[in-house]
Design a protein around this motif. Structure first.
Motif, short mmCIF file in Angstrom:
data_model
loop_
_atom_site.label_atom_id
_atom_site.label_comp_id
_atom_site.label_asym_id
_atom_site.label_seq_id
_atom_site.Cartn_x
_atom_site.Cartn_y
_atom_site.Cartn_z
N GLU A 286 0.82 -1.22 0.00
CA GLU A 286 0.00 0.00 0.00
C GLU A 286 0.86 1.27 0.00
N LEU A 287 2.09 1.13 0.44
CA LEU A 287 3.01 2.28 0.46
C LEU A 287 3.62 2.54 -0.93
N ALA A 288 3.51 1.57 -1.81
CA ALA A 288 4.24 1.63 -3.10
C ALA A 288 3.41 2.35 -4.16
N PRO A 289 4.11 2.91 -5.15
CA PRO A 289 3.39 3.56 -6.25
C PRO A 289 2.49 2.57 -7.00
N LYS A 290 1.47 3.13 -7.63
CA LYS A 290 0.50 2.30 -8.36
C LYS A 290 1.14 1.55 -9.54
N ASP A 291 2.22 2.09 -10.06
CA ASP A 291 2.83 1.47 -11.25
C ASP A 291 4.19 0.84 -10.95
N MET A 292 4.51 0.66 -9.67
CA MET A 292 5.76 -0.04 -9.34
C MET A 292 5.61 -1.53 -9.71
N LEU A 293 6.68 -2.12 -10.18
CA LEU A 293 6.66 -3.56 -10.48
C LEU A 293 7.49 -4.32 -9.44
N VAL A 294 6.98 -5.47 -9.03
CA VAL A 294 7.73 -6.34 -8.11
C VAL A 294 8.28 -7.52 -8.90
N LEU A 295 9.62 -7.65 -8.90
CA LEU A 295 10.27 -8.80 -9.55
C LEU A 295 10.93 -9.67 -8.49
N HIS A 296 11.15 -10.90 -8.83
CA HIS A 296 11.84 -11.85 -7.93
C HIS A 296 12.40 -12.96 -8.83
N PRO A 297 13.66 -13.34 -8.63
CA PRO A 297 14.23 -14.39 -9.51
C PRO A 297 13.63 -15.77 -9.24
N LEU A 298 12.94 -15.92 -8.11
CA LEU A 298 12.36 -17.21 -7.70
C LEU A 298 13.45 -18.29 -7.57
N PRO A 299 13.26 -19.34 -6.80
CA PRO A 299 12.08 -19.57 -5.97
C PRO A 299 12.03 -18.63 -4.76
N ARG A 300 10.83 -18.26 -4.37
CA ARG A 300 10.69 -17.47 -3.14
C ARG A 300 10.36 -18.44 -2.02
N VAL A 301 10.69 -18.08 -0.83
CA VAL A 301 10.25 -18.90 0.29
C VAL A 301 9.15 -18.13 1.03
N ASN A 302 9.51 -17.17 1.83
CA ASN A 302 8.43 -16.40 2.48
C ASN A 302 8.66 -14.90 2.40
N GLU A 303 9.64 -14.49 1.59
CA GLU A 303 9.98 -13.06 1.55
C GLU A 303 8.94 -12.24 0.79
N ILE A 304 8.08 -12.90 0.03
CA ILE A 304 6.90 -12.22 -0.51
C ILE A 304 5.69 -13.02 -0.06
N SER A 305 4.82 -12.38 0.69
CA SER A 305 3.62 -13.06 1.17
C SER A 305 2.74 -13.44 -0.01
N VAL A 306 2.13 -14.61 0.05
CA VAL A 306 1.29 -15.05 -1.08
C VAL A 306 0.11 -14.11 -1.31
N GLU A 307 -0.26 -13.32 -0.29
CA GLU A 307 -1.38 -12.38 -0.48
C GLU A 307 -1.04 -11.29 -1.50
N VAL A 308 0.25 -11.14 -1.79
CA VAL A 308 0.67 -10.13 -2.79
C VAL A 308 0.51 -10.65 -4.22
N ASP A 309 0.43 -11.99 -4.35
CA ASP A 309 0.45 -12.60 -5.69
C ASP A 309 -0.61 -12.02 -6.64
N ASP A 310 -1.78 -11.68 -6.10
CA ASP A 310 -2.88 -11.20 -6.97
C ASP A 310 -2.77 -9.72 -7.29
N ASP A 311 -1.85 -9.02 -6.65
CA ASP A 311 -1.65 -7.60 -6.95
C ASP A 311 -1.12 -7.48 -8.38
N PRO A 312 -1.71 -6.64 -9.21
CA PRO A 312 -1.23 -6.54 -10.60
C PRO A 312 0.22 -6.08 -10.72
N ARG A 313 0.74 -5.47 -9.66
CA ARG A 313 2.14 -5.03 -9.69
C ARG A 313 3.11 -6.20 -9.47
N ALA A 314 2.59 -7.31 -8.96
CA ALA A 314 3.44 -8.50 -8.73
C ALA A 314 3.64 -9.22 -10.05
#
Lengths: 306, 306, 306
Positions: free
Chosen positions: A252-280
């Protein structure tokens, strides 16, 4: 003949052409469906990496080519004491191009020196993982429309994170790039990147300890994992671990058009609740990884499709 | 989009269509030889199962498609702590359909929930193994001409035998089915199948301890293995083990048109001397397993061949 | 239906035809690019052997066919106690031809007896490895122009070296063949080859302890590895180890047109400085291994290309 050893092997202009090709592949996959008919990719994985191996294999199959190889050293002849140099000379008789993953730094370079087919470095220890960097660049260019004029937050283990170092080296070649380095003190970006790359090229950067402090102002957030073992003491780990977990609240603190990248695999550093955010976009990133590898295979094999 | 999680996912009518398609594939394989050209199957085997993996792979190749994946957890990124949900999202970028085998019950269901491609449950722990059940049904229908009006003997470990429970659940949907349950006391069919399925639907069944007592009257004999470790005491094992080994002598007691099925691999519960008996159809069953999986892949991918 | 169990399965005339076909494949690979379209090769490797497995797989792919299988026993159903006989009956439903590697001598023969598809023995313990011998023969015939009138040096572990014994058995069928057996006393060619094959057929041979003594006079030098563990005492090993390492200095003693072959992998018995010598053909040998396996697959499948 050309290999891919480091993300800097291609000039900015060559990278542009490579990403243009990847873009055309994304738009017109059917045009490329038989481009590598009769060709073979060898995947030589001396350590397992499902994601990277399958991405190369999917890329070759999308081009109509075939795949052979091994997925771990245990099922390779490395156990019989064969050198990488000899293995690649053998594989040169079996395939038209190969992707090699090896725990030892420099092994793909040795392979390239003795190979009569193009060699792709698919990760060598803590050293290089160039196809990941190409994937990151294509994802940013495709979804953000540019690789210049960007403020990029790099978060997590910046000390040992191979993908972070490679990405920095690749991005500093573009104009008006600024970094925000988000990590605990113990895991700061090492001097040989901070001084020898950023300072030398006068690339602006700031260092912060809390992800929340950096978020409001970023175009790109590149997340990596912070392993508990990396901390000097338990106390620091407990105090700081939540700083580096991206959740809905922080988003919620991030800009509307910020993109979140991750090389994967993730463990818990990105909560799964973020997955549906279009910026993810870390799962879109996987898809771009296939496109860029298709473009790379075509380029290294010097195959042109009209 | 549709997945296959349980053998009951398909209605009796849908199963009929699926088996009709498998029958057409058997009769006219060349019609289907390119039906999946350009498509990829991912085989995600978190535990080894050569038979099931190769059957899916052969099925996809017979349809002109390609195959990629892994054959054990050791060569997958599961060792890096990636969740099944994340793995399937990645694989959705690499393949058009996937078959997943996992030691944990419910793992394929989790995969299906996060997948953007059809998921086939290729076995999840002691829970389900639906393509085996479809194979069993197709074998019976093809060689017996019907799935109703059958007296079916189920022999061996009826307590833990996943394939037996699934087959019962699948067969009770047809008319005039009768079971003979052949097992030692310790390995009787559990109450949740006997009472909740057979009794509730008024399906007639008898329970016997000796295979010889059941044989003279069966249309189908479905054999499974009785593991020594399952017995409470050595004495019982020694007394009874021969009851559950099918040999030439016992086959003489059986009707001329009885069929012997086995999900394989067998160890010694069917003597090799029985293999040449025309009623022994467990190797034909393997072939039907390929046809039904071809039909399944086409159906889940919604590909129609005229 | 025909299998390949031993290099002697083919008569000299049949071998000539096989090698003629391999030669045509080498000259016109595009003619054969779709010869096995729609066919499947199963590679059943109960022990890892990257070289042999990938060579078969590359061969099948070059013919337009598909490949499935397993690369180690760990990922096969052998761990569930299934017999080789049952496995091959299963695989006969999945593939059109198979290559089997097994640590137990005779396992491929058992497979062939129960198979309904052609079986290639891809190595069974210390027993046979016929496709290696076919590779050796094709390499010599292609690069030397003949398989008769040859003086062949066999160097290294002649006692346990399976490939050496097979090659001797194959070459004694040609005219005017002479062998020089180069090994330490402990690793001399065993009596059942020396007496029962060479003496019985009146094939001339000499035995020497030093490679240098044999080199000046050879048409072919076939190198194999001498393992330290094979020696009775450390002293002998230290005294003799350099006798069996081929380096630039020793190559100067050899005729200008002598060929050096090696079944690979090599460890240190051929110095890498020899690799660039045009007489060193052990990597070309790898390529011939693919051609002969392509010819073999076509022959066993009875596929003819005009």
């Amino acid at each position: 003949m050309r290999h891919l050893m480091s993300p800097l092997d291609f000039s900015v202009e060559e990278l542009d052409k490579l990403m243009d090709l990847a873009g055309d592949i994304e738009a017109h996959p059917e045009k490329y469906a038989h481009a590598c008919a009769g060709k073979k990719l060898a995947t030589l994985f001396y350590e397992p990496s499902t994601r990277t191996r399958l991405s190369h294999e999917a890329a070759m199959m999308n081009l109509g080519g075939n795949v052979l190889g091994f997925s771990s050293a245990a099922s390779s002849s490395a156990t019989k004491g064969e050198s990488v140099a000899d293995t690649i000379r053998m594989v040169s008789c079996y395939a038209d191009i190969c992707a090699i993953r090896h725990p030892k730094e420099g092994a793909p370079m040795v392979a390239a020196q003795h190979s009569s087919i193009p060699v792709i470095n698919a990760g060598d220890g803590g050293h290089q993982h160039p196809t990941q960097t190409l994937t990151d660049l294509l994802t940013i260019r495709s979804l953000k429309g540019r690789l210049n004029n960007l403020k990029i937050g790099l978060c997590g283990d910046l000390k040992f994170g191979r993908t972070v170092h490679s990405l920095i080296n690749a991005l500093v070649r573009y104009e008006n790039i600024e970094f925000v380095l988000i990590s605990p003190e113990e895991l700061r970006l090492p001097g040989y990147v901070r001084k020898d790359v950023l300072d030398k090229k006068n690339i602006p950067y700031t260092e912060v300890e809390r992800l929340e402090d950096a978020l409001p102002d970023l175009d790109i957030l590149y997340m990596t994992r912070v392993q508990k073992e990396r901390f000097f003491n338990e106390e620091d780990y407990v105090r700081m671990k939540d700083f580096y977990i991206l959740d809905k609240g922080k988003m919620e603190l991030a800009p509307k058009d910020m993109l979140v990248l991750h090389p994967l695999p993730r463990v818990n550093e990105i909560s799964v609740e973020v997955d549906d955010d279009p910026r993810a976009v870390y799962f879109k990133q996987v898809q771009y990884g296939v496109y860029i590898r298709m473009a790379l295979i075509l380029t290294l094999l010097d195959i042109h499709v009209d």
